[in-house]
Design a protein around this motif. Structure first.
Motif, PDB file in Angstrom:
ATOM      1  N   UNK A   5      19.815 -47.176  -9.525  1.00 46.59           N
ATOM      2  CA  UNK A   5      20.761 -46.395  -8.739  1.00 46.59           C
ATOM      3  C   UNK A   5      21.694 -47.269  -7.900  1.00 46.59           C
ATOM      4  N   UNK A   6      21.224 -48.471  -7.566  1.00 48.41           N
ATOM      5  CA  UNK A   6      22.047 -49.395  -6.786  1.00 48.41           C
ATOM      6  C   UNK A   6      21.637 -50.816  -7.170  1.00 48.41           C
ATOM      7  N   UNK A   7      22.462 -51.771  -6.820  1.00 46.76           N
ATOM      8  CA  UNK A   7      22.200 -53.157  -7.175  1.00 46.76           C
ATOM      9  C   UNK A   7      21.000 -53.685  -6.412  1.00 46.76           C
ATOM     10  N   UNK A   8      20.075 -54.304  -7.112  1.00 47.97           N
ATOM     11  CA  UNK A   8      18.874 -54.848  -6.488  1.00 47.97           C
ATOM     12  C   UNK A   8      19.066 -56.330  -6.218  1.00 47.97           C
ATOM     13  N   UNK A   9      18.682 -56.819  -5.037  1.00 45.63           N
ATOM     14  CA  UNK A   9      18.872 -58.238  -4.743  1.00 45.63           C
ATOM     15  C   UNK A   9      18.003 -59.116  -5.638  1.00 45.63           C
TER      16      UNK A   9
END
Length: 232
Positions: A5-9
């Motif tokens: 759903x969102x960029x993961x570090x």
């Protein structure tokens, strides 16, 4: 693999002396009360039946030499100088005699602590997360491979704040040796490359204010440095 759903570090990494590739950090294990004099200054006794641990997120890793803001929610931000062990081979239920085969290398590190929040949690019998799992609090210098460092013995461990000596001990003061720590942790976890063990801090911990320059040294390792920035 499904989309996120969102960029993961990415996993944080630590440079390694003599290598172009870095060491990725997956987990951070910390040992409490592993120097008798530090336990005494904290008003607690050493548990000599078994080591005592807490964990920190890998995202707390901060490279040496950075300036990082004084953290929110505290008025008593402490330094803790540490000898850090990097695991290089998978081990599970390993004996003390075989434990050192799992070591990749060592580094100088800082376990920065919101001491006031830690002590409140300790008094109430609650987890230490707010005191210990602090953004930017696991400061670490470049790793030195185990073979290049040699045997763990009487190496000096020191920390200065603005040039003033605050911590002064030796690795021989460790209550639980590195081999004992690895063996004990491996009873509870499948240790693997990417795992760091911060082995405890000597006596002399204390508070720092914004602007303080912290420098820690261990014989045979790169120094670790942190400048405490202004609060956000």
């Amino acid at each position: 693999m499904s989309q996120t759903l969102f960029e993961s570090p990415a996993w944080p990494t630590v440079p390694v002396n003599g290598e172009s590739a870095a060491y990725p950090v997956h987990r951070v294990f910390c040992v409490g009360r592993n120097y008798a004099a530090h336990a005494a200054e904290m008003g607690v006794e050493v548990d000599r039946e078994a080591p005592f641990y807490f964990t920190k997120s890998a995202l707390t890793i901060l490279p040496s030499g950075e300036t990082y803001p004084y953290p929110p929610g505290t008025k008593n931000f402490h330094y803790e100088m540490e000898f850090v062990v990097a695991i290089g081979k998978p081990v599970f239920r390993v004996s003390v005699d075989e434990a050192m085969q799992a070591v990749y290398g060592y580094a100088a590190g800082l376990d920065m602590t919101r001491r006031d929040l830690q002590l409140v949690a300790r008094e109430k019998g609650r987890p230490w997360d707010l005191g210990k799992d602090v953004e930017g609090s696991s400061v670490i210098a470049a790793l030195t491979k185990a073979a290049d460092f040699g045997e763990i013995g009487d190496q000096k461990v020191q920390l200065t704040v603005d040039g003033e000596l605050r911590q002064d001990a030796r690795l021989s003061d460790l209550i639980w040796s590195v081999a004992e720590l690895i063996s004990d942790l491996s009873k509870f976890y499948h240790l693997a490359p990417g795992d760091l063990i911060y082995t405890g801090t000597p006596a002399g911990v204390g508070a720092v204010d914004p602007g303080a320059v912290i420098r820690g040294t261990i014989d045979g390792l790169d120094p670790v440095e942190l400048t405490v920035g202004q609060p956000e």
